[in-house]
Design a protein around this motif. Structure first.
Motif, PDB file in Angstrom:
ATOM      1  N   SER A 182       0.831  -1.208   0.000  1.00  0.00           N
ATOM      2  CA  SER A 182       0.000   0.000   0.000  1.00  0.00           C
ATOM      3  C   SER A 182       0.864   1.256   0.000  1.00  0.00           C
ATOM      4  CB  SER A 182      -0.917   0.004   1.228  1.00  0.00           C
ATOM      5  OG  SER A 182      -1.795  -1.097   1.204  1.00  0.00           O
ATOM      6  N   PHE A 183       1.919   1.214   0.796  1.00  0.00           N
ATOM      7  CA  PHE A 183       2.812   2.370   0.888  1.00  0.00           C
ATOM      8  C   PHE A 183       3.490   2.634  -0.458  1.00  0.00           C
ATOM      9  CE2 PHE A 183       7.016   4.178   1.792  1.00  0.00           C
ATOM     10  CZ  PHE A 183       6.643   5.329   2.468  1.00  0.00           C
ATOM     11  N   ALA A 184       3.984   1.555  -1.090  1.00  0.00           N
ATOM     12  CA  ALA A 184       4.654   1.713  -2.380  1.00  0.00           C
ATOM     13  C   ALA A 184       3.668   2.191  -3.445  1.00  0.00           C
ATOM     14  CB  ALA A 184       5.285   0.386  -2.805  1.00  0.00           C
ATOM     15  N   GLY A 185       2.434   1.645  -3.417  1.00  0.00           N
ATOM     16  CA  GLY A 185       1.432   2.060  -4.390  1.00  0.00           C
ATOM     17  C   GLY A 185       1.056   3.519  -4.232  1.00  0.00           C
ATOM     18  N   THR A 186       0.884   3.948  -2.982  1.00  0.00           N
ATOM     19  CA  THR A 186       0.550   5.351  -2.724  1.00  0.00           C
ATOM     20  C   THR A 186       1.683   6.270  -3.154  1.00  0.00           C
ATOM     21  OG1 THR A 186      -0.822   4.704  -0.840  1.00  0.00           O
ATOM     22  CG2 THR A 186      -0.106   6.995  -0.928  1.00  0.00           C
ATOM     23  N   THR A 187       2.912   5.846  -2.878  1.00  0.00           N
ATOM     24  CA  THR A 187       4.071   6.652  -3.281  1.00  0.00           C
ATOM     25  C   THR A 187       4.134   6.788  -4.796  1.00  0.00           C
ATOM     26  OG1 THR A 187       5.297   5.912  -1.330  1.00  0.00           O
ATOM     27  CG2 THR A 187       6.578   6.852  -3.148  1.00  0.00           C
ATOM     28  N   GLY A 188       3.884   5.673  -5.498  1.00  0.00           N
ATOM     29  CA  GLY A 188       3.904   5.710  -6.956  1.00  0.00           C
ATOM     30  C   GLY A 188       2.812   6.589  -7.528  1.00  0.00           C
ATOM     31  N   ASN A 197       1.118   9.101  -6.046  1.00  0.00           N
ATOM     32  CA  ASN A 197       1.359  10.514  -5.766  1.00  0.00           C
ATOM     33  C   ASN A 197       2.613  11.027  -6.470  1.00  0.00           C
ATOM     34  OD1 ASN A 197      -0.894  10.749  -4.049  1.00  0.00           O
ATOM     35  ND2 ASN A 197       0.247   9.886  -2.346  1.00  0.00           N
ATOM     36  N   GLY A 198       3.608  10.135  -6.604  1.00  0.00           N
ATOM     37  CA  GLY A 198       4.815  10.534  -7.321  1.00  0.00           C
ATOM     38  C   GLY A 198       4.528  10.853  -8.779  1.00  0.00           C
ATOM     39  N   PHE A 246       1.446  21.795 -10.590  1.00  0.00           N
ATOM     40  CA  PHE A 246       0.617  20.635 -10.214  1.00  0.00           C
ATOM     41  C   PHE A 246       1.401  19.620  -9.381  1.00  0.00           C
ATOM     42  CE2 PHE A 246      -1.097  16.358 -11.487  1.00  0.00           C
ATOM     43  CZ  PHE A 246      -2.239  16.421 -10.692  1.00  0.00           C
ATOM     44  N   TRP A 247       2.715  19.627  -9.534  1.00  0.00           N
ATOM     45  CA  TRP A 247       3.531  18.687  -8.767  1.00  0.00           C
ATOM     46  C   TRP A 247       3.328  18.872  -7.263  1.00  0.00           C
ATOM     47  CZ3 TRP A 247       6.989  20.430  -5.162  1.00  0.00           C
ATOM     48  CH2 TRP A 247       7.330  21.779  -5.227  1.00  0.00           C
ATOM     49  N   ILE A 248       2.904  20.048  -6.857  1.00  0.00           N
ATOM     50  CA  ILE A 248       2.693  20.329  -5.435  1.00  0.00           C
ATOM     51  C   ILE A 248       1.642  19.386  -4.845  1.00  0.00           C
ATOM     52  CG2 ILE A 248       1.853  22.051  -3.775  1.00  0.00           C
ATOM     53  CD1 ILE A 248       3.020  24.206  -5.576  1.00  0.00           C
ATOM     54  N   ALA A 249       0.584  19.118  -5.636  1.00  0.00           N
ATOM     55  CA  ALA A 249      -0.481  18.232  -5.160  1.00  0.00           C
ATOM     56  C   ALA A 249       0.066  16.846  -4.845  1.00  0.00           C
ATOM     57  CB  ALA A 249      -1.599  18.142  -6.189  1.00  0.00           C
ATOM     58  N   GLY A 250       0.915  16.326  -5.745  1.00  0.00           N
ATOM     59  CA  GLY A 250       1.506  15.009  -5.501  1.00  0.00           C
ATOM     60  C   GLY A 250       2.482  15.025  -4.346  1.00  0.00           C
ATOM     61  N   ALA A 251       3.252  16.113  -4.241  1.00  0.00           N
ATOM     62  CA  ALA A 251       4.227  16.206  -3.153  1.00  0.00           C
ATOM     63  C   ALA A 251       3.532  16.260  -1.795  1.00  0.00           C
ATOM     64  CB  ALA A 251       5.093  17.452  -3.354  1.00  0.00           C
ATOM     65  N   VAL A 252       2.452  17.049  -1.699  1.00  0.00           N
ATOM     66  CA  VAL A 252       1.717  17.148  -0.429  1.00  0.00           C
ATOM     67  C   VAL A 252       1.131  15.792  -0.048  1.00  0.00           C
ATOM     68  CG1 VAL A 252      -0.337  18.120   0.670  1.00  0.00           C
ATOM     69  CG2 VAL A 252       1.189  19.595  -0.642  1.00  0.00           C
ATOM     70  N   ALA A 253       0.505  15.112  -1.013  1.00  0.00           N
ATOM     71  CA  ALA A 253      -0.099  13.810  -0.733  1.00  0.00           C
ATOM     72  C   ALA A 253       0.947  12.793  -0.297  1.00  0.00           C
ATOM     73  CB  ALA A 253      -0.840  13.304  -1.970  1.00  0.00           C
ATOM     74  N   THR A 254       2.118  12.834  -0.935  1.00  0.00           N
ATOM     75  CA  THR A 254       3.190  11.893  -0.582  1.00  0.00           C
ATOM     76  C   THR A 254       3.693  12.139   0.838  1.00  0.00           C
ATOM     77  OG1 THR A 254       3.888  11.759  -2.895  1.00  0.00           O
ATOM     78  CG2 THR A 254       5.465  11.028  -1.226  1.00  0.00           C
ATOM     79  N   VAL A 255       3.948  13.398   1.165  1.00  0.00           N
ATOM     80  CA  VAL A 255       4.456  13.735   2.503  1.00  0.00           C
ATOM     81  C   VAL A 255       3.437  13.373   3.576  1.00  0.00           C
ATOM     82  CG1 VAL A 255       5.141  15.628   4.016  1.00  0.00           C
ATOM     83  CG2 VAL A 255       5.990  15.552   1.668  1.00  0.00           C
ATOM     84  N   ILE A 256       2.178  13.734   3.364  1.00  0.00           N
ATOM     85  CA  ILE A 256       1.135  13.423   4.347  1.00  0.00           C
ATOM     86  C   ILE A 256       0.970  11.916   4.488  1.00  0.00           C
ATOM     87  CG2 ILE A 256      -1.288  13.691   4.940  1.00  0.00           C
ATOM     88  CD1 ILE A 256       0.393  16.218   5.194  1.00  0.00           C
TER      89      ILE A 256
END
Length: 511
Positions: A40-46, A48-49, A163-173
Motif C-alpha cells: 500500500s505504501f509503495a502504491g501510494t508513493t507511486g 502521488n509521485g 501541479f507537482w505540489i499536489a503530488g508532493a503534499v499527498a506523498t508527505v502526508i
C-alpha cells in the motif's frame, strides 16, 4: 475509448493478482500485514509521485520536439512510453522476484466466493453494508477530487507547472499518517479517527471553494484533504464485522471481506472517470483551452461538480459512520466474548452431527505445556463460578500452541487469540488463549494457520507473548472446549500436575 477499456480491464486483472500474491507468499498473519502495508505504501508513493513528475516530463519532451514550453501530444506520448516501460519492468520484478508457496495450506483452501456470494454476504450483515456505504461515499469524494486537481491547477489557477505540489503534499502526508494511525489508535477509537479525517476533508473542500486562485490556501486545503484514515478504519471495521455476522446469523465468510473494498474501489474509479470527463467537457476544459479562456460560468460549473458534489459525499460518509456503524473496538470485544460463550455451550455450533449409531473417540493432546485445570477452576470477574462447557484449561509455561489432534482449521478470529479446529472424525473444538485477551486486538499473537488448513497433531499453530498479556492485566490461561457438548457422551481426564505439549490429556467419546 476501446483502448481505455482494454487498459482498465488488464489493470484490474493485474491489481487483483498482485494483492492475491500476499497469501501465496506467507501464511503468517504478521508477515502478511507487513507485506500489505509495504504494498500500500509503495502504491501510494507511486500514485502521488506520478502527480509530481507528469507535468515536467510532458513539458520537457514537448519542448524537445517542438521548442515550445507547453504540454503537447509529443510530451504525452513520451510520458506514456515511460510509464509503459516502468510497468513492464515492475511486472517482471514481481513475476521473477517472488516465489509462491505450494503447500497444504493453499491446497486446503478450496472455498470460492461468487459475485452473488459477495452481495449476499453484504446484505445479510448490516454492519458490512453500512461500513461499505460509508467507504463508498468517501471513495467517491476522494477519487473525483484527485481526478480534477490537474484541471484546477491548469484552468482555474493557470499554473499547470505547479501541479507537482499536489503530488508532493499527498506523498508527505502519506508518509506521516500511515505510521501515525496505530499510535493514535491506542488512545483514540477508530470511529473518532475516521470522523476527524472526514472533518478535515470537509474543511479542505470549503477551502477549495473559497480559495479561488490563492495557491497558499490551496496547499493548506491539500494538506487537510490528505489527512484521512478512512481506508484503514474501513478494513478493520469490516474485519470485525466477520464475528458480528457469525454471531448474528451464523454466516462467516471472510472472502467477502477481502472482496468488498477492492470492489468499491473499482466502482468508484469507474464512476469518477466518467464524472471527471463530464466536468472537463461541460466546463470547457478541453482541447487547446487555457485559463484565460475560462469564464465565471465555466469556473462555477467546475466547482459545482468538482467540489460541491464530493463535499456532499464526504458529509454523508461522516453521518453514516457516526450513526450507523456500531462496530467499535469495545463492541467487537463484547461480540467475541458472547460468541465464545455460545460456542462453549453449543448454541453457535453448525457442524453436521454424526448419526447417533456411530460412537467415536478422539484423543486430545495438550496444545501447550503447563499446569492443567478443569474449566470450573478458571474463574474471572465475568465468570466467577468458572467457565461453562466441556473441556479443559492449561496455565501455560511458554507461549507456543500446537494442534491437539489431526484435523482442519475451521476459523481464526481477527483478534488472533482464538481458533476453531475440527478433528478428522468430527469433534468440533475451540482453543482460546487468555481471558480478556480479545482487547489486545491481535497484539502479541502470531498465527501459523489459516481457515481450511489441514493440520496434524503437534503442528505449531500460534505463538503468544505471555509477558505482554500479563502486563496488560489479562490472564494467559489456554482454554480448550468442545462446541457441541450435547454430542459428548463421555470424557476422561488423564493428567498430572504438569503436562507437556503433545501429551495425552483427555479422551472424548461422542456421537
Amino acid at each position: 475509448m476501446i483502448l481505455f477499456i482494454i487498459l482498465d480491464v488488464f489493470y484490474s486483472l493485474t491489481d487483483v493478482s498482485y494483492w492475491g500474491m500476499v497469501p501465496a507468499i506467507s501464511e503468517d498473519s504478521h508477515a502478511r500485514g507487513i507485506l500489505t502495508a509495504l504494498g500500500s505504501f509503495a502504491g501510494t508513493t507511486g500514485w502521488n509521485g506520478l502527480a509530481i513528475v507528469v507535468v515536467p516530463i510532458t513539458t520537457y519532451f514537448t519542448f524537445i520536439a517542438t521548442g515550445k514550453h507547453t504540454q503537447g501530444p509529443q510530451g504525452w506520448l513520451a510520458f506514456a512510453v515511460i510509464v509503459g516501460i516502468v510497468a513492464v519492468i515492475s511486472a517482471l520484478f514481481v513475476a521473477f522476484g517472488t516465489s509462491e508457496k505450494h503447500n497444504a495450506i493453499r491446497e486446503a483452501a478450496k472455498q470460492k466466493t461468487t459475485i452473488k456470494g459477495v452481495f449476499m454476504g453484504i446484505i445479510k450483515n448490516d454492519q458490512i453494508m453500512w461500513v461499505s456505504l460509508g467507504y463508498l461515499l468517501y471513495s467517491l469524494a476522494n477519487v473525483i477530487t484527485n481526478g480534477v486537481l490537474f484541471y484546477l491547477f491548469k484552468f482555474v489557477i493557470g499554473k499547470p507547472g505547479e501541479f507537482w505540489i499536489a503530488g508532493a503534499v499527498a506523498t508527505v502526508i502519506g508518509f506521516v499518517t500511515s505510521p501515525l494511525y496505530p499510535i493514535l489508535n491506542r488512545f483514540i477509537p477508530r470511529k473518532v479517527l475516521f470522523a476527524l479525517g472526514q472533518c478535515s476533508m470537509i474543511l479542505a473542500y470549503i477551502i477549495f471553494i473559497v480559495a479561488q486562485t490563492n495557491l497558499t490556501l490551496l496547499i493548506i486545503g491539500l494538506v487537510l484533504f490528505n489527512i484521512n484514515f478512512a481506508q484503514l478504519v474501513t478494513v478493520l471495521s469490516m474485519t470485525d464485522a466477520i464475528e458480528y455476522g457469525q454471531l448474528k446469523n451464523g454466516n462467516r465468510n471472510e472472502a467477502v471481506v477481502l472482496a468488498v473494498r477492492p470492489m468499491i474501489d473499482k466502482m468508484t474509479g469507474a464512476f469518477s472517470n466518467g464524472v471527471v470527463g463530464a466536468i472537463a467537457l461541460v466546463a470547457g476544459m478541453t482541447g487547446s483551452a487555457t485559463a484565460a479562456d475560462m469564464t465565471a460560468s465555466n469556473i462555477h460549473t467546475f466547482e459545482l461538480a468538482a467540489f460541491y458534489l464530493p463535499l456532499a459525499c464526504a458529509i454523508l460518509s461522516l453521518l453514516v459512520f457516526t450513526f450507523k456503524v456500531t462496530i467499535t473496538e469495545k463492541k467487537h470485544a463484547e461480540i467475541v466474548e458472547e460468541l465464545q460463550a455460545k460456542l462453549a455451550t453449543g448454541e453457535a455450533a453448525d457442524v453436521a452431527v454424526t448419526p447417533a449409531s456411530d460412537i467415536l473417540t478422539t484423543e486430545i493432546l495438550a496444545p501447550v505445556s503447563g499446569q492443567p485445570l478443569a474449566l470450573a477452576d478458571v474463574k474471572s470477574a465475568a465468570q466467577p463460578q468458572g467457565l461453562p462447557g466441556v473441556g479443559f484449561a492449561i496455565r501455560p509455561s511458554d507461549g507456543r500452541l500446537y494442534a491437539p489432534f489431526d484435523g482442519t482449521i475451521r476459523f481464526t478470529f481477527s483478534t488472533k487469540h482464538v481458533l476453531g479446529i475440527v478433528s478428522a472424525d468430527g469433534l468440533e473444538t475451540i482453543i482460546h488463549v487468555g481471558i480478556g485477551t480479545v482487547n489486545l486486538r491481535g497484539a502479541g499473537f502470531t498465527t501459523y494457520c489459516q481457515d481450511g488448513q489441514v493440520v496434524h497433531a503437534g503442528d505449531l499453530l500460534m505463538t503468544f507473548d505471555r509477558d505482554l498479556i500479563k502486563q496488560s492485566g489479562y490472564d494467559d490461561v489456554v482454554v480448550t472446549f468442545f462446541t457441541q457438548p450435547g454430542r459428548v457422551t463421555a470424557h476422561t481426564e488423564d493428567w498430572s500436575t504438569e503436562v507437556q505439549h503433545g501429551q495425552s490429556v483427555m479422551k472424548v467419546t461422542f456421537k
